[in-house]
Write a protein that holds these residues in place. Structure first.
Motif, PDB file in Angstrom:
ATOM      1  N   VAL A 758      -8.942   5.451   2.913  1.00 47.92           N
ATOM      2  CA  VAL A 758      -9.717   4.304   2.449  1.00 47.92           C
ATOM      3  C   VAL A 758      -9.170   3.800   1.123  1.00 47.92           C
ATOM      4  O   VAL A 758      -9.122   2.593   0.863  1.00 47.92           O
ATOM      5  N   LEU A 759      -8.703   4.742   0.275  1.00 48.83           N
ATOM      6  CA  LEU A 759      -8.246   4.363  -1.061  1.00 48.83           C
ATOM      7  C   LEU A 759      -6.774   3.985  -1.108  1.00 48.83           C
ATOM      8  O   LEU A 759      -6.377   3.132  -1.889  1.00 48.83           O
ATOM      9  N   PHE A 760      -5.972   4.625  -0.262  1.00 47.17           N
ATOM     10  CA  PHE A 760      -4.513   4.448  -0.379  1.00 47.17           C
ATOM     11  C   PHE A 760      -3.856   3.869   0.871  1.00 47.17           C
ATOM     12  O   PHE A 760      -2.683   3.513   0.838  1.00 47.17           O
ATOM     13  N   GLY A 761      -4.606   3.775   1.969  1.00 51.14           N
ATOM     14  CA  GLY A 761      -4.034   3.199   3.177  1.00 51.14           C
ATOM     15  C   GLY A 761      -4.102   1.678   3.153  1.00 51.14           C
ATOM     16  O   GLY A 761      -4.840   1.076   2.375  1.00 51.14           O
ATOM     17  N   ALA A 762      -3.320   1.080   4.016  1.00 48.54           N
ATOM     18  CA  ALA A 762      -3.286  -0.377   4.114  1.00 48.54           C
ATOM     19  C   ALA A 762      -4.108  -0.831   5.307  1.00 48.54           C
ATOM     20  O   ALA A 762      -3.851  -0.429   6.441  1.00 48.54           O
ATOM     21  N   CYS A 763      -5.080  -1.674   5.044  1.00 46.95           N
ATOM     22  CA  CYS A 763      -5.886  -2.249   6.119  1.00 46.95           C
ATOM     23  C   CYS A 763      -5.065  -3.283   6.885  1.00 46.95           C
ATOM     24  O   CYS A 763      -5.006  -3.262   8.112  1.00 46.95           O
ATOM     25  N   VAL A 764      -4.421  -4.185   6.170  1.00 43.29           N
ATOM     26  CA  VAL A 764      -3.458  -5.128   6.745  1.00 43.29           C
ATOM     27  C   VAL A 764      -2.306  -5.249   5.761  1.00 43.29           C
ATOM     28  O   VAL A 764      -2.474  -5.046   4.550  1.00 43.29           O
ATOM     29  N   SER A 765      -1.131  -5.616   6.283  1.00 41.06           N
ATOM     30  CA  SER A 765       0.065  -5.654   5.436  1.00 41.06           C
ATOM     31  C   SER A 765       0.929  -6.862   5.764  1.00 41.06           C
ATOM     32  O   SER A 765       1.975  -6.751   6.399  1.00 41.06           O
ATOM     33  N   PRO A 766       0.508  -8.045   5.356  1.00 39.73           N
ATOM     34  CA  PRO A 766       1.325  -9.238   5.599  1.00 39.73           C
ATOM     35  C   PRO A 766       2.534  -9.288   4.666  1.00 39.73           C
ATOM     36  O   PRO A 766       2.576  -8.606   3.637  1.00 39.73           O
TER      37      PRO A 766
END
Length: 962
Positions: A758-766
Motif C-alpha cells: 500500500v505504501l510502496f507499490g504502484a497502483c498505476v504507472s503511466p
C-alpha cells in the motif's frame, strides 16, 4: 341635423372601412405597449428569478436583541421578518454538521421565497420541518411522519461530553433546499420547530431579521447603498449579494431602437389607414361643401371621425396588450414558480404619448397631402395632341394572343414614367440590401459567439474544507557501512550506529528501489532491512506540515463525488446548455525514479521543525503537492498538448487508454524547479492508504472518527482485531488508543508485505509524455481544462482513473480474501464538472446562481463568463436590433407597396374598365397586374413572396372594373 349626427350616420354607413382603420390603430398601440412591457418586465424577470432562489431580502441583521431602530425605520427598507437561530446540530458521531435548529413563521417563509415541497410548518411542539439538504445530510429518508432525532449540546458546550442531549420530533414539512443555495444559508435554520418547542432547549439563541428593499429604490450599485446603511446602523449584518450584486441584462440602445422602430411602423400604418380613409371620404366631403358646410364644420366632422376611430381603438389596443402581457406573464410565473409581472404608470403614459405622437404625425401628413393636392389641381396643363395618321396599312400590330398580358402590363408600366419604374426597383434593392446587411451582421455575431464558445463558461471540482487527509511520505534511506560498525550498547542513542541513523533521518535522502526488489529483502524485519553485508535500509517518513501554509491539504479522491441531490439541483437552474463530468484528485502520493525531496522543495514546505501560520504563503499556500486532472480525452485536446510533447512520445491512443500523462510543474518555494522528473519517465501512483502495518497513523485516525475514503470506517470495523490482516496494533473502536502491544504477536509475512505494498507499490504507472513548466501563457492555453495547478499536476484521461479504482479494489480483495461489497464497495465518482451556457443565460442569472451554488457546496472553480458574455450579449443585441430592422424593413416595404398599389388601382381604373368593356376577362386583368408586380418584386427576392401575395389579395378583393 347636427354635424355630430351627420358624422355618426356616415360612420354607420362606412363601418367596414372604419373597422379596418381602427384595427390598424389597435395593432400599432398594441405593439408599442408590448415593447414597453417587455422592457420593464425583462428587468423584473431577472431580479425575481434571483429572489426566488436567494430570498427577497436586502440585508440580514443578526442580533440577540430587538431590531435595530436605524434599520427598522430606514427610508429604503421595509419592516423586517424574524427567524430565531438557536441549536447547533450534531450527527450520530457527535460531529458538528454546520446546520442550525431554529424557528420562523409564515411571514419569513414568504419574504425568503421558501417553498414547501411537502407538508406544513410546525404547528405542535413535537413537529419539525426541514429543508432537503439538512434532512439528507443528517441521514434521514425524508418521509412525512419520520422520527427526527436532534442531537445538541446544552449551552453550546461543544467539547463537554456531559452536555450532550437528544430530542425527538415528527417530520411535518420538507422545504426545497435553501441552506445549500442561499449565500448565508448555513446561518439560517435548516430545521424549524415552534417557538414554544425551541424554548425548551437550554442554548443561547440569536435573532436573524430579514429586511427587504422598497420597490421604489433602484440603482446600479446596491453594494454602496448597503455599506452606507451598515455604517449608520453599526450592527452585525449580512448583505444579499447574490441578488443585488447581479447586473441584469439590458441594453438602452436596443430598447430605444425597438421603441423607435415600432413607433415608426405604427405611425406609418396609422397614417396610411387614416389617409386612405380620408381619401375615400373626399367625394362625401365635396358634397357637404356644395351643400353649404363651411371649413370649421368640415374640420369638426373630420376630427370627430378620427376621434371615434382612434380613441376606442387605442384604448382597446392598450387593454389588449396589457391583458396579453398579463396572460403571458402569469403563464411564465406559474411555469417558473416566481412572480415578476407588473404594469407601471410609466408604461401606460408612454403608450398614450405614442398614440398622441402618431396622431400628430398623421395630421401633419394629412395637411401636407391636402396642400399638395390643391397645388396639383390648381395647375391646369393643356396638351396639344397631334393627330396620328389613320393610315396604318402595312404595319402589323405587336400584340399577339400569347403576349397580350405582358405587352399591356409593360405599356401600363411605361405610362407611369421612368422615375416611378426606377424608383420602385431602387427601393426594392435598398430593402434587399438592408435585409442582407442585417442577416450578415447577425451571422457574424453568431460566428464570433460560436468561435468563442469552445471554452466552458464555468468549470470546477469539489474542494471541501473539512478534509482529514494527512500526507505522509514513506521512503527508505540508504545507510552505507552500517554493518561495518561494531554493535554497541546504546542507552542514550549516542553510539556510532545511532548517530548514523539519525543523520540519515535528517538528510531525507530517498533511496530509489522498486517494491519488487524491496519485497525480496523483507524477512523478519521491515523497519530496517539488511540490503547487503555492509549496508542498511532504514524506513523513514516525512509528515507534511499543512500548518506551515506552504501547501494545500489534499481533499479530493476518485471515490467521493457529487451527490444526487447536488446534481438534481443543477437541473433546476435555467440557461444551461450542457454539463460534462470528469474527476480531480489530490489525495494521492506519487513517486518516480530519482525522486529528490530536496528538489521538490520539502525542506521549506515541511521542515523537521516548523511553526504554524494563520495565512497561506502567497501563491504557494494554495497549491496541492500532487494533483491529477482527469479529462475526457479528445483529439483537439491532444493536438494542443502535442505542442509541448516531443515527437517520440506523442501517442494519442496511450493518452486515451491511461498509459500516458502530461505533468505540469510549478516552482518550489525557493523559486527553483525540480529537474528529476522528465519525459519518458514512469510516474507511479501510490495506492490509497489503508489501516495496515507501517501507516499506523491511519488506523488511529479512523478509530478517532477521522475518515478520508468512503470505505475507511467499514474496513476498519470489519478487520480491526479480526486476525485477517495486521493493523500494526489493536485499537479501541473510538478514541484511537492502542489496547496493548504493538500489533499481532506473530504477524504473517505476506500480510505485512501486503501492508507495505500500500505504501510502496504502484497502483498505476503511466509514462510521462512531457513536463511543462506553468507560465501565464500555459494557463491561457489550457484555460477551461486545468482548473488548478499544484506543485505537480498531471493531466490524464479518465481511463487512468478507472484503472486506479479497479486496482485499488483488487489489492484490497487480495489482502483480505473478501469481495468488497456493501459498505466496503466503492466505484469511480465524478467530482469535477464543466458547464456550457446557452443564450438565455444572459438574462436568466445563470452564472450568478451557479457560482453561488458552487461556493455553498465547496467547489473551486474557474470562469470564462465575462469574456464569453461579450460575444453572447453582442449576439443577443444584434438579434434584437437587426431582427427588428429586418421586420421593420419588410413591414415598411409592404405598407409602401400597398399605398402604391392602391393609388395605381385608382389611377388606372378607367383603363381597366375599357379593357373589360372590350371583352377582357377580369382574371386576365388581374394577371396583367400581377405580371407588373412580379417584375417589381423580383428586385428583392426575400420579400417577393409576401409582396406577390399582398398584391394578389388587393387586386382580387378590389373590383377593378366597377
Amino acid at each position: 341635423m347636427s354635424v355630430f349626427g351627420i358624422t355618426l350616420l356616415s360612420i354607420k354607413r362606412r363601418m367596414p372601412q372604419i373597422i379596418k382603420a381602427a384595427c390598424t390603430t389597435l395593432a400599432a398601440v398594441f405593439f408599442v405597449t408590448a415593447v414597453l412591457i417587455f422592457q420593464e418586465n425583462m428587468y423584473q424577470w431577472q431580479m425575481s428569478s434571483n429572489k426566488s432562489r436567494f430570498g427577497d431580502w436586502f440585508l440580514c441583521e443578526v442580533t440577540s436583541k430587538e431590531p435595530n431602530k436605524s434599520l427598522s425605520e430606514h427610508a429604503y427598507l421595509n419592516p423586517p421578518v424574524k427567524a430565531v437561530t438557536c441549536v447547533d446540530m450534531f450527527n450520530q458521531d457527535w460531529k458538528m454538521t454546520g446546520y442550525i435548529l431554529g424557528s420562523f413563521d409564515e411571514a419569513f417563509v414568504k419574504q425568503g421565497r421558501l417553498k414547501l415541497d411537502e407538508g406544513h410548518l410546525p404547528e405542535n411542539d413535537d413537529e419539525i420541518a426541514m429543508d432537503w439538504n439538512t434532512l439528507l445530510s443528517l441521514g434521514y429518508v425524508g418521509e412525512i411522519g419520520e422520527t427526527i432525532t436532534i442531537r445538541y449540546c446544552e449551552e453550546n458546550s461543544v467539547y463537554n461530553a456531559s452536555a450532550r442531549q437528544e430530542r425527538q420530533f415528527r417530520l411535518c414539512g420538507i422545504f426545497a433546499n435553501y441552506t445549500s443555495i442561499w449565500k448565508y444559508g448555513r446561518k439560517m435554520p435548516g430545521a424549524v420547530v415552534t417557538e414554544n418547542a425551541l424554548s425548551v432547549f437550554n442554548t443561547k439563541c440569536r435573532n436573524s431579521y430579514l429586511y427587504s428593499l422598497k420597490e421604489s429604490v433602484r440603482t446600479s450599485d446596491y453594494n454602496t447603498v448597503y455599506k452606507k446603511i451598515k455604517e449608520d446602523a453599526k450592527t452585525e449584518t449580512e448583505y444579499n449579494s447574490a441578488v443585488y450584486d447581479y447586473q441584469p441584462w439590458s441594453s438602452e440602445l436596443v430598447y430605444a431602437y425597438m421603441y423607435i422602430v415600432v413607433m415608426v411602423i405604427g405611425i406609418l400604418a396609422l397614417s396610411y389607414q387614416l389617409i386612405e380613409y380620408r381619401g375615400r371620404r373626399q367625394t362625401a366631403y365635396q358634397r357637404f361643401r356644395r351643400l353649404g358646410m363651411d371649413k370649421s364644420m368640415m374640420r369638426k366632422m373630420y376630427i370627430t371621425e378620427n376621434a371615434l376611430i382612434i380613441i376606442p381603438a387605442g384604448i382597446v389596443g392598450l387593454l389588449l396588450a396589457l391583458l396579453t402581457g398579463f396572460a403571458i406573464g402569469k403563464g411564465l410565473e406559474i411555469h417558473n414558480g416566481f412572480h415578476f409581472y407588473k404594469i407601471t404608470a410609466g408604461i401606460i403614459i408612454k403608450s398614450v404619448c405614442s398614440v398622441i405622437a402618431a396622431i400628430v404625425v398623421e395630421e401633419l401628413a394629412g395637411l401636407i397631402a391636402n396642400q399638395w393636392q390643391k397645388n396639383k389641381s390648381g395647375k391646369v396643363k393643356s396638351k396639344n395632341k397631334k393627330n396620328v395618321p389613320a393610315n396604318m396599312e402595312g404595319k402589323q400590330s405587336r400584340i399577339k394572343p400569347y403576349n397580350l398580358a405582358s405587352t399591356i402590363s409593360q405599356r401600363l408600366m411605361q405610362n407611369d414614367g421612368v422615375f416611378m419604374i426606377a424608383g420602385l426597383r431602387i427601393f426594392a434593392l435598398c430593402i434587399c440590401g438592408i435585409l442582407v446587411f442585417s442577416a450578415v451582421m447577425i451571422r457574424k455575431s453568431y460566428a464570433d459567439y460560436k468561435k468563442n464558445n469552445e471554452l466552458p463558461d464555468i468549470y470546477g471540482y469539489l474542494d471541501p474544507s473539512d478534509s482529514e487527509y494527512e500526507m505522509t511520505l514513506y521512503y527508505y534511506s540508504y545507510i552505507k557501512g552500517y554493518y561495518n560498525i561494531p554493535k554497541q550498547d546504546d542507552i542514550y542513542g549516542i553510539s556510532e550506529r545511532s548517530q548514523l541513523l539519525n543523520k540519515a533521518w535528517k538528510e531525507r535522502n530517498r533511496f530509489n528501489i522498486s517494491f519488487d526488489e524491496l519485497k525480496g529483502k523483507m524477512n523478519n524485519s521491515f523497519m530496517r532491512i539488511k540490503y547487503n553485508d555492509e549496508d542498511l535500509l532504514q524506513l523513514e517518513e516525512i509528515n507534511i506540515h499543512y500548518g506551515r501554509r506552504y501547501c494545500k491539504r489534499g481533499n479530493t479522491n476518485l471515490l467521493s463525488g457529487f451527490t444526487s441531490e447536488f446534481l438534481e439541483e443543477l437541473d433546476n437552474i435555467g440557461g444551461i446548455e450542457s454539463i460534462s463530468y470528469s474527476a480531480y484528485e489530490s489525495e494521492r502520493k506519487w513517486f518516480w525514479d530519482n525522486q529528490d525531496y530536496h528538489k521538490m522543495g520539502l525542506d521549506m514546505i515541511s521542515p523537521d521543525m516548523s511553526n504554524s501560520r494563520d495565512t497561506p504563503i502567497t501563491d504557494y499556500g494554495y497549491r496541492y503537492i500532487f494533483s491529477t486532472e482527469y479529462v475526457n480525452p479528445t483529439k483537439e485536446l491532444y493536438k494542443k498538448l502535442e505542442k509541448y510533447i516531443d515527437k517520440e512520445y506523442r501517442n494519442y491512443d496511450d493518452f486515451v487508454n491511461g498509459r500516458q500523462v502530461v505533468v505540469f510543474l510549478q516552482d518550489a518555494p525557493d523559486g527553483s524547479y525540480d529537474d528529476t522528473l522528465k519525459a519518458g519517465d514512469t510516474l507511479n501512483y501510490n495506492y490509497y492508504e489503508l489501516p495496515v502495518d507501517a501507516s499506523f497513523h491511519v488506523p488511529m485516525n479512523i478509530a478517532g472518527g477521522r475518515y478520508v475514503y468512503p470505505y475507511d470506517k467499514a474496513f476498519f470495523d470489519k478487520y480491526n482485531n479480526s486476525g485477517k490482516i495486521d493493523l500494526h496494533a489493536h485499537y479501541y473502536v473510538s478514541g484511537g488508543n492502542m489496547i496493548g502491544g504493538t500489533g499481532t504477536e506473530n504477524p504473517v509475512r505476506e500480510q505485512v508485505i501486503d501492508g507495505y505494498e500500500v505504501l510502496f507499490g504502484a497502483c498505476v504507472s503511466p509514462t510521462v509524455a512531457a513536463v511543462i513548466k506553468v507560465t501565464d501563457d500555459i494557463r491561457e492555453d489550457f484555460n477551461g481544462i486545468m482548473v488548478d495547478y499544484g506543485y505537480y499536476t498531471a493531466l490524464a484521461g479518465m481511463s487512468l482513473a478507472e484503472q486506479a479504482v479497479d486496482n485499488q479494489r483488487n489489492l484490497m480483495e487480495r489482502m483480505t480474501g473478501d469481495e468488497m461489497t456493501g459498505d466496503l464497495d466503492f466505484s469511480l465518482h465524478y467530482n469535477q464538472l464543466s458547464v456550457q451556457y446557452d443564450l438565455s443565460s444572459a438574462f436568466s442569472a445563470t452564472n450568478n446562481k451557479l457560482s453561488v451554488y458552487f461556493e455553498n457546496n465547496d467547489l473551486a472553480y474557474g470562469s470564462n463568463v465575462d469574456a464569453k458574455n461579450i460575444y453572447r450579449t453582442q449576439l443577443i443585441n444584434n438579434i434584437l436590433q437587426y431582427g427588428i430592422t429586418i421586420a421593420a424593413a419588410v413591414v415598411i416595404q409592404l405598407l409602401i407597396m400597398a399605398i402604391i398599389v392602391r393609388n395605381r388601382i385608382e389611377r388606372r381604373k378607367e383603363r381597366y374598365k375599357l379593357l373589360h368593356g372590350l371583352g377582357m376577362r377580369r382574371g386576365t386583368i388581374v394577371r396583367i397586374c400581377m405580371l407588373e408586380a412580379l417584375r417589381e418584386s423580383v428586385w428583392c427576392i426575400f420579400t417577393m413572396p409576401l409582396i406577390l401575395i399582398m398584391e394578389l389579395l388587393m387586386y382580387t378583393r378590389k373590383n377593378l372594373v366597377e
